[in-house]
Design a protein around this motif. Sequence first.
Motif, PDB file in Angstrom:
ATOM      1  N   VAL A  54       3.607  -0.023  31.235  1.00  0.00           N
ATOM      2  CA  VAL A  54       3.104  -1.189  30.511  1.00  0.00           C
ATOM      3  C   VAL A  54       4.259  -1.964  29.893  1.00  0.00           C
ATOM      4  O   VAL A  54       5.262  -1.397  29.460  1.00  0.00           O
ATOM      5  CB  VAL A  54       2.082  -0.799  29.420  1.00  0.00           C
ATOM      6  CG1 VAL A  54       0.843  -0.163  30.036  1.00  0.00           C
ATOM      7  CG2 VAL A  54       2.689   0.100  28.370  1.00  0.00           C
ATOM      8  N   ASP A  55       4.112  -3.288  29.867  1.00  0.00           N
ATOM      9  CA  ASP A  55       5.148  -4.159  29.323  1.00  0.00           C
ATOM     10  C   ASP A  55       4.980  -4.392  27.834  1.00  0.00           C
ATOM     11  O   ASP A  55       5.896  -4.888  27.180  1.00  0.00           O
ATOM     12  CB  ASP A  55       5.125  -5.517  30.036  1.00  0.00           C
ATOM     13  CG  ASP A  55       5.330  -5.381  31.539  1.00  0.00           C
ATOM     14  OD1 ASP A  55       5.978  -4.413  31.961  1.00  0.00           O
ATOM     15  OD2 ASP A  55       4.822  -6.246  32.279  1.00  0.00           O
ATOM     16  N   TYR A  73      13.471 -11.803  30.597  1.00  0.00           N
ATOM     17  CA  TYR A  73      12.016 -11.657  30.631  1.00  0.00           C
ATOM     18  C   TYR A  73      11.449 -11.824  32.035  1.00  0.00           C
ATOM     19  O   TYR A  73      10.517 -11.117  32.426  1.00  0.00           O
ATOM     20  CB  TYR A  73      11.363 -12.693  29.718  1.00  0.00           C
ATOM     21  CG  TYR A  73      11.073 -12.213  28.314  1.00  0.00           C
ATOM     22  CD1 TYR A  73      10.213 -11.139  28.085  1.00  0.00           C
ATOM     23  CD2 TYR A  73      11.625 -12.860  27.210  1.00  0.00           C
ATOM     24  CE1 TYR A  73       9.925 -10.712  26.804  1.00  0.00           C
ATOM     25  CE2 TYR A  73      11.344 -12.435  25.911  1.00  0.00           C
ATOM     26  CZ  TYR A  73      10.488 -11.371  25.715  1.00  0.00           C
ATOM     27  OH  TYR A  73      10.207 -10.950  24.443  1.00  0.00           O
ATOM     28  N   ARG A  74      11.979 -12.763  32.796  1.00  0.00           N
ATOM     29  CA  ARG A  74      11.326 -13.157  34.041  1.00  0.00           C
ATOM     30  C   ARG A  74      11.294 -12.049  35.074  1.00  0.00           C
ATOM     31  O   ARG A  74      10.453 -12.074  35.988  1.00  0.00           O
ATOM     32  CB  ARG A  74      11.978 -14.408  34.625  1.00  0.00           C
ATOM     33  CG  ARG A  74      13.387 -14.252  35.096  1.00  0.00           C
ATOM     34  CD  ARG A  74      13.973 -15.589  35.532  1.00  0.00           C
ATOM     35  NE  ARG A  74      13.225 -16.176  36.634  1.00  0.00           N
ATOM     36  CZ  ARG A  74      13.389 -17.420  37.074  1.00  0.00           C
ATOM     37  NH1 ARG A  74      14.249 -18.214  36.472  1.00  0.00           N
ATOM     38  NH2 ARG A  74      12.701 -17.851  38.105  1.00  0.00           N
ATOM     39  N   THR A  75      12.138 -11.038  34.957  1.00  0.00           N
ATOM     40  CA  THR A  75      12.146  -9.925  35.915  1.00  0.00           C
ATOM     41  C   THR A  75      11.924  -8.571  35.256  1.00  0.00           C
ATOM     42  O   THR A  75      11.959  -7.541  35.929  1.00  0.00           O
ATOM     43  CB  THR A  75      13.480  -9.884  36.684  1.00  0.00           C
ATOM     44  OG1 THR A  75      14.562  -9.776  35.751  1.00  0.00           O
ATOM     45  CG2 THR A  75      13.659 -11.143  37.528  1.00  0.00           C
ATOM     46  N   CYS A  76      11.689  -8.544  33.938  1.00  0.00           N
ATOM     47  CA  CYS A  76      11.592  -7.265  33.236  1.00  0.00           C
ATOM     48  C   CYS A  76      10.323  -6.521  33.639  1.00  0.00           C
ATOM     49  O   CYS A  76       9.350  -7.100  34.112  1.00  0.00           O
ATOM     50  CB  CYS A  76      11.612  -7.478  31.722  1.00  0.00           C
ATOM     51  SG  CYS A  76      10.070  -8.143  31.037  1.00  0.00           S
ATOM     52  N   THR A  77      10.356  -5.220  33.430  1.00  0.00           N
ATOM     53  CA  THR A  77       9.170  -4.385  33.626  1.00  0.00           C
ATOM     54  C   THR A  77       9.237  -3.203  32.689  1.00  0.00           C
ATOM     55  O   THR A  77      10.321  -2.682  32.380  1.00  0.00           O
ATOM     56  CB  THR A  77       9.058  -3.912  35.082  1.00  0.00           C
ATOM     57  OG1 THR A  77       7.832  -3.172  35.247  1.00  0.00           O
ATOM     58  CG2 THR A  77      10.215  -3.030  35.487  1.00  0.00           C
ATOM     59  N   GLY A  78       8.098  -2.778  32.184  1.00  0.00           N
ATOM     60  CA  GLY A  78       8.003  -1.577  31.363  1.00  0.00           C
ATOM     61  C   GLY A  78       8.872  -1.603  30.134  1.00  0.00           C
ATOM     62  O   GLY A  78       8.859  -2.557  29.351  1.00  0.00           O
ATOM     63  N   LEU A  79       9.672  -0.555  29.976  1.00  0.00           N
ATOM     64  CA  LEU A  79      10.507  -0.398  28.778  1.00  0.00           C
ATOM     65  C   LEU A  79      11.464  -1.565  28.592  1.00  0.00           C
ATOM     66  O   LEU A  79      11.738  -1.970  27.462  1.00  0.00           O
ATOM     67  CB  LEU A  79      11.294   0.922  28.871  1.00  0.00           C
ATOM     68  CG  LEU A  79      12.163   1.264  27.665  1.00  0.00           C
ATOM     69  CD1 LEU A  79      11.322   1.423  26.409  1.00  0.00           C
ATOM     70  CD2 LEU A  79      12.964   2.550  27.941  1.00  0.00           C
ATOM     71  N   ALA A  80      11.964  -2.122  29.685  1.00  0.00           N
ATOM     72  CA  ALA A  80      12.890  -3.260  29.566  1.00  0.00           C
ATOM     73  C   ALA A  80      12.211  -4.444  28.885  1.00  0.00           C
ATOM     74  O   ALA A  80      12.842  -5.149  28.102  1.00  0.00           O
ATOM     75  CB  ALA A  80      13.397  -3.656  30.949  1.00  0.00           C
ATOM     76  N   CYS A  81      10.922  -4.656  29.163  1.00  0.00           N
ATOM     77  CA  CYS A  81      10.185  -5.730  28.480  1.00  0.00           C
ATOM     78  C   CYS A  81       9.981  -5.405  27.011  1.00  0.00           C
ATOM     79  O   CYS A  81      10.133  -6.271  26.143  1.00  0.00           O
ATOM     80  CB  CYS A  81       8.819  -5.935  29.141  1.00  0.00           C
ATOM     81  SG  CYS A  81       8.844  -6.452  30.860  1.00  0.00           S
ATOM     82  N   ARG A  82       9.644  -4.157  26.732  1.00  0.00           N
ATOM     83  CA  ARG A  82       9.361  -3.761  25.343  1.00  0.00           C
ATOM     84  C   ARG A  82      10.594  -3.814  24.462  1.00  0.00           C
ATOM     85  O   ARG A  82      10.482  -3.952  23.242  1.00  0.00           O
ATOM     86  CB  ARG A  82       8.759  -2.347  25.317  1.00  0.00           C
ATOM     87  CG  ARG A  82       7.452  -2.243  26.060  1.00  0.00           C
ATOM     88  CD  ARG A  82       6.692  -0.970  25.713  1.00  0.00           C
ATOM     89  NE  ARG A  82       7.390   0.249  26.110  1.00  0.00           N
ATOM     90  CZ  ARG A  82       7.287   0.809  27.297  1.00  0.00           C
ATOM     91  NH1 ARG A  82       6.564   0.227  28.262  1.00  0.00           N
ATOM     92  NH2 ARG A  82       7.936   1.939  27.570  1.00  0.00           N
ATOM     93  N   ASN A  83      11.767  -3.723  25.066  1.00  0.00           N
ATOM     94  CA  ASN A  83      13.012  -3.732  24.286  1.00  0.00           C
ATOM     95  C   ASN A  83      13.582  -5.130  24.084  1.00  0.00           C
ATOM     96  O   ASN A  83      14.620  -5.278  23.442  1.00  0.00           O
ATOM     97  CB  ASN A  83      14.049  -2.839  24.954  1.00  0.00           C
ATOM     98  CG  ASN A  83      13.773  -1.359  24.739  1.00  0.00           C
ATOM     99  OD1 ASN A  83      13.069  -0.983  23.801  1.00  0.00           O
ATOM    100  ND2 ASN A  83      14.305  -0.520  25.605  1.00  0.00           N
ATOM    101  N   LEU A  84      12.943  -6.139  24.657  1.00  0.00           N
ATOM    102  CA  LEU A  84      13.471  -7.508  24.502  1.00  0.00           C
ATOM    103  C   LEU A  84      13.086  -8.093  23.147  1.00  0.00           C
ATOM    104  O   LEU A  84      12.081  -7.721  22.557  1.00  0.00           O
ATOM    105  CB  LEU A  84      12.925  -8.386  25.632  1.00  0.00           C
ATOM    106  CG  LEU A  84      13.544  -8.121  27.006  1.00  0.00           C
ATOM    107  CD1 LEU A  84      12.813  -8.907  28.082  1.00  0.00           C
ATOM    108  CD2 LEU A  84      15.018  -8.490  27.006  1.00  0.00           C
TER     109      LEU A  84
END
Length: 499
Positions: A388-389, A488-499
């Motif tokens: 999940v993002d 943001y445009r390519t993030c997924t999962g943990l990478a999105c949550r850490n932005l």
Amino acid sequence: MARGDARRLLAALAALVLLAPGCGTPAGKAVPKARSKTTPAAPAERPNIVYILTDDLSWDLVQHMPNVRKLQARGMTFDNYFVADTLCCPSRATILTGRYPHNTGVLTNDPPSGGFQVFNDRGNEQNTFAVALQKAGYRTALMGKYLNGYEPTEKQGASRTYVPPGWTEWQVTGLGYANYNYNLNGNGVLTHYGRAPQDYLNTVITGKGVDFANRSLDAKQPFLLEMSTFSPHAPATPAPQDAKAFANLRAPRTPGFNEPDISDKPSWLRKYPRLRPRQVRDIDGAYRQRVRAVQSVDRMIGGLMAAVDAKGAAADTYFVFNSDNGYHLGQHRLEEGKLTAYDTDIKVPLIVAGPGVRPGSVEKRFAQNTDLCPTFQAMAGLTPPDSVDGSSLLPLLHSDPVTSWRTTAYIEHTGPNYRRSDPDLPRKYGGNPPTYRAVRTASELYVEYENGDREYYDLARDPYELGNMYGQAPEARKAELRSALQSYRTCTGLACRNL
């Protein structure tokens, strides 16, 4: 052990020890605290969840919804809740899965880039909060609207009576925008409803929703009930008793209404003429219809709260009120519509009441529709998957100390939309922007359009987004925002949550 005894035992333990972190809390995001005497009682292990999801409901309608105002008094209002896409199907796909549109693959309302069939083909239906909660022993129900393209018509063929995985009860139609003359798929059986007053869709599903809640409570089974309305989406048909109400209402005249100078706006909007008196009258009429249309939604909320209260289950039930996107009416010279990156369209209501939520509270930290799926899972005591993002909002709802939290919201939109069959096809001057991506911070809106146009608003000085300051913004700050968008445009999962 009875539910009441369990609750008392949890409360006693909470007075002695620090509570452990919630199951749905991302690592490093929150450390719960011991509760004080003024903190609401700890929630049940598996509380009920009633989720009311409306269609195109903007913040300016809430003032006319007394039961929603009561819900605000009972719980928490999220003052900075944003959707990741202002179109129905992409937003609802994100709500169901907790993933941004670029990860669900649902970018529009119709194939090949969106709609029910794309959602299904890409395996999203196996990863909804309904599937997770049903596996955990919850009774789950969806009533009203699902996704664009899910329509019980002959053209849809096999999908006429299809029931997606994860739903114990299913009372859904795809052609309910008028709230009359529709086929309701009731657990795989189609029933036609006509134009009699008792056939009004919100009335029908309110009765079915109350019945589902009562049966679930009598069976002592935890439940998630999603009441998904078509209201107040155009044509914003009100219930019969509301058809002549609010006769003197006008659309709010904010500073951005019929904006005098839009020469600094992006090229798709820059040539829009000022609204003429007839257009302003039409906008006022549309606003009245929208206010009338949400009265049945408000009664739905009141009826569900009363049913839960009558069963003595209020302390064990979350109520969540929300919209899939906002709506503009006259701002920036735009007639009716919702596809822009402006706050009228991206900033929508999220109100939550229930166990552990402080009454009358307002949360300023950012939330997005990516957060709802993991929040529902965390409410049920589950650990949301790494895919999940979004993040569970439970720490904010329970006023737990949070060491870090997002400070931006991400919005992505695929356009323009010219499909005549799409119920969200914009009017000529309703706003039909090209593809864009945007970042919203506490004091800024930054938008990048695929055609090269840019927007930057200093919301601290210009909360109504009247002056595009992209040319005057510091280069260093623009570089930071461009970098955030790129991440943001390519993030997924943990990478999105850490932005």
